[in-house]
Design an enzyme around this catalytic site. Structure first.
Site, PDB file in Angstrom:
ATOM      1  N   CYS A  70      49.180  32.919  46.533  1.00 22.43           N
ATOM      2  CA  CYS A  70      48.864  33.437  45.200  1.00 22.43           C
ATOM      3  C   CYS A  70      50.142  33.861  44.458  1.00 22.43           C
ATOM      4  O   CYS A  70      50.993  34.546  45.030  1.00 22.43           O
ATOM      5  CB  CYS A  70      47.909  34.623  45.327  1.00 22.43           C
ATOM      6  N   CYS A  74      50.550  41.586  43.865  1.00 21.09           N
ATOM      7  CA  CYS A  74      49.805  42.794  44.245  1.00 21.09           C
ATOM      8  C   CYS A  74      50.378  43.351  45.564  1.00 21.09           C
ATOM      9  O   CYS A  74      50.357  42.645  46.592  1.00 21.09           O
ATOM     10  CB  CYS A  74      48.325  42.472  44.417  1.00 21.09           C
ATOM     11  N   CYS A  77      48.546  42.972  49.067  1.00 22.55           N
ATOM     12  CA  CYS A  77      47.781  41.771  49.426  1.00 22.55           C
ATOM     13  C   CYS A  77      48.524  40.804  50.343  1.00 22.55           C
ATOM     14  O   CYS A  77      49.652  40.389  50.055  1.00 22.55           O
ATOM     15  CB  CYS A  77      47.341  41.049  48.151  1.00 22.55           C
ATOM     16  N   CYS A 114      29.651  36.531  48.388  1.00 20.30           N
ATOM     17  CA  CYS A 114      30.813  36.751  47.525  1.00 20.30           C
ATOM     18  C   CYS A 114      31.908  35.768  47.911  1.00 20.30           C
ATOM     19  O   CYS A 114      32.352  35.753  49.062  1.00 20.30           O
ATOM     20  CB  CYS A 114      31.362  38.157  47.712  1.00 20.30           C
ATOM     21  N   CYS A 145      28.336  36.091  43.966  1.00 18.25           N
ATOM     22  CA  CYS A 145      29.433  36.860  43.369  1.00 18.25           C
ATOM     23  C   CYS A 145      30.687  36.022  43.554  1.00 18.25           C
ATOM     24  O   CYS A 145      30.848  35.364  44.590  1.00 18.25           O
ATOM     25  CB  CYS A 145      29.583  38.199  44.088  1.00 18.25           C
ATOM     26  N   CYS A 205      31.250  43.598  39.080  1.00 17.31           N
ATOM     27  CA  CYS A 205      31.580  44.275  40.327  1.00 17.31           C
ATOM     28  C   CYS A 205      33.026  44.685  40.150  1.00 17.31           C
ATOM     29  O   CYS A 205      33.917  43.823  40.094  1.00 17.31           O
ATOM     30  CB  CYS A 205      31.405  43.316  41.508  1.00 17.31           C
ATOM     31  N   ARG A 277      30.027  50.387  46.807  1.00 19.22           N
ATOM     32  CA  ARG A 277      30.228  49.662  48.064  1.00 19.22           C
ATOM     33  C   ARG A 277      31.365  50.260  48.881  1.00 19.22           C
ATOM     34  O   ARG A 277      32.490  50.387  48.408  1.00 19.22           O
ATOM     35  CB  ARG A 277      30.511  48.180  47.821  1.00 19.22           C
TER      36      ARG A 277
END
Ligand code: SAM
Ligand code: DTB
Ligand code: SF4
Length: 337
Positions: A70, A74, A77, A114, A145, A205, A277
């Site tokens: 990616c 972040c 991550c 998801c 999702c 979400c 959640r």
């Protein structure tokens, strides 16, 4: 929107007195966070019972449909190409394989599937496959999702038309702390995508991560942003950082479990109709900590032994925990009328 005064809240139930929904101020939310723990949990549980069956927990299952590589940075991550985390990148998974995995999850009791991709945003060439995944998983009778990064208006609309139920796009932390964690996009980019998703009729979400070295004020302000949205997210994941080797946050000091439970309680009080959640990080939590989170109003979890790249409690462990606590999986998805 106008900011309505705090005295429009009934202090016992937190119910809105007089109609319009008041916006939260940071001061109000900080005062809640600082309440004596027993008072905070009692308040959260009271509100929880007014809106949900207190013993039912919604079960979602995650699948990484495109892992690693990616371009975003972040700091938490494992999938960012900016860090050496030892993860190898993969291509977008075949539609048929995704549907087969979803069927297994459904047969194991999950009601929502998801699908996550390590993208900054989807490429138009990937959209056909992604839309076919939504339709295929929905045809199994599951809620769908997706979390694919930033969307433009057309992509959000196409996902809505395909019948996507939820889009996950976290604000992760307070606006103030955001730039200490991610530099390749900003907080406003996140809010823009969330607006497009809302406008396309897909449910939101949206939550964040705690345990990234943020202050209590950052946790509270993240929840203030979520609760003050014109419509708060229907689903609010609270992730506890899973430290990933090779990332800047690999050695972040773990959050005090009591502070984590306080964060869950605040989410429940400030967003009474939303599913909260208990998301990433459950493998590092004791049964007692998870029990306190359920008491504080968490009513959704990820099941299955993997999240996207990290581990999650094995099915046996969750079955035992549910039995000990007298919890049951939520069969239908609606909050109490
Ligand atoms: N690339 C998309 C995006 O960022 O929106 C979707 C996938 S991303 C992995 C989904 C969310 O997982 C992130 O927003 C973050 O809140 C959470 N997450 C990622 N890594 C995590 C970690 N190590 N610990 C806890 N939560 C994490
Ligand atoms: C969310 O808030 N948590 C999930 C889901 N949305 C996509 C992801 C958790 C990821 C945990 C780290 C990993 O598995 O790599
Ligand atoms: Fe990419 Fe999402 Fe990971 Fe950020 S959280 S690096 S956007 S996969």
């Amino acid at each position: 929107m106008t900011l309505l005064p705090a005295d429009r809240l009934d202090p016992a139930s937190n119910a809105v007195v007089g109609g319009a929904r008041p916006l939260w101020t940071s001061e109000q939310a900080r005062a809640l966070y600082a309440m004596p723990f027993n008072d905070l949990l009692f308040k959260a549980q009271t509100i929880h019972r007014q809106n949900f069956d207190p013993n039912a927990v919604q079960l979602s299952r995650l699948l990484s449909i495109k892992t690693g590589g990616c371009p975003e940075d972040c700091g938490y991550c494992s999938q960012s190409s900016h860090y050496s985390t030892g993860l190898s990148a993969s291509k977008l998974m075949e539609v048929e394989r995704v549907i087969a995995e979803a069927r297994k999850a459904r047969d194991a009791g999950a009601t929502r599937y998801c699908m996550g991709a390590a993208w900054r945003s989807p490429k138009d060439r990937d959209m056909d496959a992604v839309l076919a995944m939504v339709k295929g998983v929905k045809a199994l009778g599951m809620e769908t999702c997706m979390t694919l990064g930033m969307l433009d208006q057309h992509q959000a609309k196409a996902l809505g038309e395909a019948g996507l139920d939820y889009y996950n796009h976290n604000i992760d932390t307070s606006e103030r702390y955001y730039k200490d964690v991610i530099t390749t996009r900003d907080f406003a980019d996140r809010l823009q995508t969330l607006d497009y998703v809302r406008a396309s009729g897909v449910k939101l979400c949206c939550g964040g991560i705690v345990g990234m070295g943020e202050t209590a004020a950052d946790r509270v302000d993240m929840l203030v942003t979520l609760a003050n949205m014109p419509e708060p997210p229907e689903s609010v994941p609270i992730n506890m950082l899973i430290p990933m080797e090779g990332t800047p946050l690999a050695n972040a000091a773990p959050i005090d479990p009591i502070d984590f439970v306080r964060t869950v309680a605040l989410a429940r009080i400030m967003m009474p109709d939303s599913f909260v959640r208990l998301s990433a990080g459950r493998t590092a939590m004791s049964d007692e900590m998870q029990a306190l989170c359920f008491f504080a109003g968490a009513n959704s979890i990820f099941v299955g032994d993997t999240l996207l790249t990290a581990g999650n409690p094995e099915a046996d462990k969750d079955t035992t925990l549910f039995r000990k606590l007298g919890l049951k999986p939520l069969e239908d998805h609606a909050p109490l009328a």
